[in-house]
Design a protein around this motif. Structure first.
Motif, short mmCIF file in Angstrom:
data_model
loop_
_atom_site.label_atom_id
_atom_site.label_comp_id
_atom_site.label_asym_id
_atom_site.label_seq_id
_atom_site.Cartn_x
_atom_site.Cartn_y
_atom_site.Cartn_z
N ILE A 142 0.85 -1.20 0.00
CA ILE A 142 0.00 0.00 0.00
C ILE A 142 0.88 1.25 0.00
O ILE A 142 0.61 2.21 -0.73
CB ILE A 142 -0.99 0.00 1.19
N LYS A 143 1.94 1.25 0.79
CA LYS A 143 2.87 2.38 0.79
C LYS A 143 3.49 2.56 -0.60
O LYS A 143 3.62 3.69 -1.08
CB LYS A 143 3.98 2.16 1.83
N SER A 144 3.85 1.45 -1.24
CA SER A 144 4.42 1.53 -2.59
C SER A 144 3.40 2.07 -3.58
O SER A 144 3.74 2.87 -4.46
CB SER A 144 4.90 0.15 -3.04
N TYR A 145 2.14 1.61 -3.45
CA TYR A 145 1.07 2.09 -4.32
C TYR A 145 0.91 3.60 -4.16
O TYR A 145 0.84 4.33 -5.15
CB TYR A 145 -0.25 1.37 -3.98
N VAL A 146 0.85 4.07 -2.92
CA VAL A 146 0.66 5.51 -2.65
C VAL A 146 1.82 6.31 -3.24
O VAL A 146 1.61 7.32 -3.91
CB VAL A 146 0.52 5.75 -1.13
N ARG A 147 3.04 5.85 -3.03
CA ARG A 147 4.20 6.56 -3.56
C ARG A 147 4.20 6.59 -5.09
O ARG A 147 4.51 7.61 -5.70
CB ARG A 147 5.49 5.94 -3.03
N PHE A 148 3.87 5.44 -5.70
CA PHE A 148 3.85 5.37 -7.17
C PHE A 148 2.79 6.29 -7.74
O PHE A 148 3.05 7.07 -8.66
CB PHE A 148 3.62 3.93 -7.64
N VAL A 149 1.57 6.21 -7.21
CA VAL A 149 0.46 7.02 -7.71
C VAL A 149 0.76 8.50 -7.53
O VAL A 149 0.56 9.31 -8.45
CB VAL A 149 -0.87 6.63 -7.03
N SER A 187 -5.40 6.55 -3.25
CA SER A 187 -4.19 6.90 -2.52
C SER A 187 -4.52 7.80 -1.34
O SER A 187 -4.01 7.60 -0.22
CB SER A 187 -3.20 7.59 -3.47
N SER A 188 -5.37 8.78 -1.56
CA SER A 188 -5.77 9.69 -0.48
C SER A 188 -6.51 8.94 0.63
O SER A 188 -6.31 9.23 1.81
CB SER A 188 -6.66 10.81 -1.03
N LEU A 189 -7.35 7.99 0.24
CA LEU A 189 -8.07 7.19 1.23
C LEU A 189 -7.08 6.40 2.09
O LEU A 189 -7.20 6.37 3.31
CB LEU A 189 -9.06 6.25 0.55
N PHE A 190 -6.09 5.79 1.45
CA PHE A 190 -5.07 5.05 2.21
C PHE A 190 -4.32 5.98 3.17
O PHE A 190 -4.04 5.61 4.31
CB PHE A 190 -4.09 4.35 1.27
N LYS A 191 -3.99 7.18 2.72
CA LYS A 191 -3.29 8.14 3.58
C LYS A 191 -4.17 8.56 4.76
O LYS A 191 -3.68 8.72 5.88
CB LYS A 191 -2.84 9.36 2.77
N ASP A 192 -5.46 8.75 4.50
CA ASP A 192 -6.39 9.13 5.57
C ASP A 192 -6.53 8.01 6.59
O ASP A 192 -6.55 8.26 7.80
CB ASP A 192 -7.76 9.50 5.00
N ILE A 193 -6.62 6.78 6.13
CA ILE A 193 -6.72 5.63 7.04
C ILE A 193 -5.45 5.52 7.88
O ILE A 193 -5.52 5.29 9.10
CB ILE A 193 -7.01 4.33 6.26
N ALA A 194 -4.30 5.71 7.24
CA ALA A 194 -3.04 5.66 7.99
C ALA A 194 -2.98 6.77 9.04
O ALA A 194 -2.51 6.55 10.15
CB ALA A 194 -1.86 5.78 7.02
N PRO A 236 1.02 7.97 9.83
CA PRO A 236 0.91 8.56 8.50
C PRO A 236 1.94 7.99 7.51
O PRO A 236 3.05 7.65 7.91
CB PRO A 236 1.14 10.04 8.72
N ILE A 237 1.51 7.89 6.25
CA ILE A 237 2.41 7.45 5.18
C ILE A 237 3.23 8.66 4.76
O ILE A 237 2.69 9.69 4.41
CB ILE A 237 1.63 6.86 3.99
N GLU A 238 4.51 8.51 4.78
CA GLU A 238 5.42 9.62 4.42
C GLU A 238 5.71 9.61 2.96
O GLU A 238 6.02 8.70 2.35
CB GLU A 238 6.71 9.50 5.21
#
Length: 169
Positions: free
Chosen positions: A5-12, A154-161, A167-169
């Motif tokens: 998920i962190k990789s997905y967020v960073r890639f997107v 990606s934003s949803l994943f960051k909000d959940i974190a 938080p996802i950095e």
């Protein structure tokens, strides 16, 4: 959050940032088209492709830049209470709105794919004197919706974190 998920967020985020920066320069292409249109009309040699080209360029500009605007928070937000909330409360509110946005963009993506498939299959053309094929702009617009859907996820994943306190950095 799991590493994928962190990789997905960073890639997107990285992909949408690059495409968004490219899309920012499309405004200059649109200005050039409209300038050419004005000059050609002044010399009584109007080009019938300029208005529609400017419209297509503007559509590409806002559809390809939409995900980047979402990422940077540059979209319009009604802020009566939001700025006064805690970070966690904002994250909870953003998570709920992200879910609604994901559903909406899912429908938009389905409609975009359907419309693009139709345009390709039947060689759809615009009903203007220039009569360009519609498939290229529909492909760009559908891709823009896909990018916004990926960014909303990606934003949803960051909000959940953020809600979980990590938080996802």
């Amino acid at each position: 959050m799991p590493d994928f998920i962190k990789s997905y967020v960073r890639f997107v985020d990285a992909f949408n940032r690059r495409v968004g920066i490219f899309a920012m320069y499309l405004i200059f292409a649109m200005f050039a088209i409209l300038l050419y249109s004005s000059v050609s009309k002044a010399f009584h040699l109007p080009a019938n492709w300029t208005l529609e080209s400017a419209q297509f360029t503007m559509a590409a500009y806002y559809m390809l830049g939409g995900a980047f605007a979402m990422q940077t928070g540059d979209h319009v937000r009604m802020d009566l209470f939001y700025s006064q909330w805690s970070v966690r409360r904002r994250a909870a509110f953003d998570a709920v709105t992200a879910i609604a946005l994901i559903v909406f963009l899912g429908f938009m993506l389905f409609g975009g794919i359907t419309s693009t498939t139709y345009a390709i299959q039947f060689k759809e053309k615009s009903f203007t004197a220039w009569a360009p094929y519609m498939a290229p702009i529909k492909i760009v617009m559908t891709f823009g919706v896909l990018m916004m859907l990926a960014q909303a996820t990606s934003s949803l994943f960051k909000d959940i974190a953020e809600l979980r306190g990590r938080p996802i950095e």
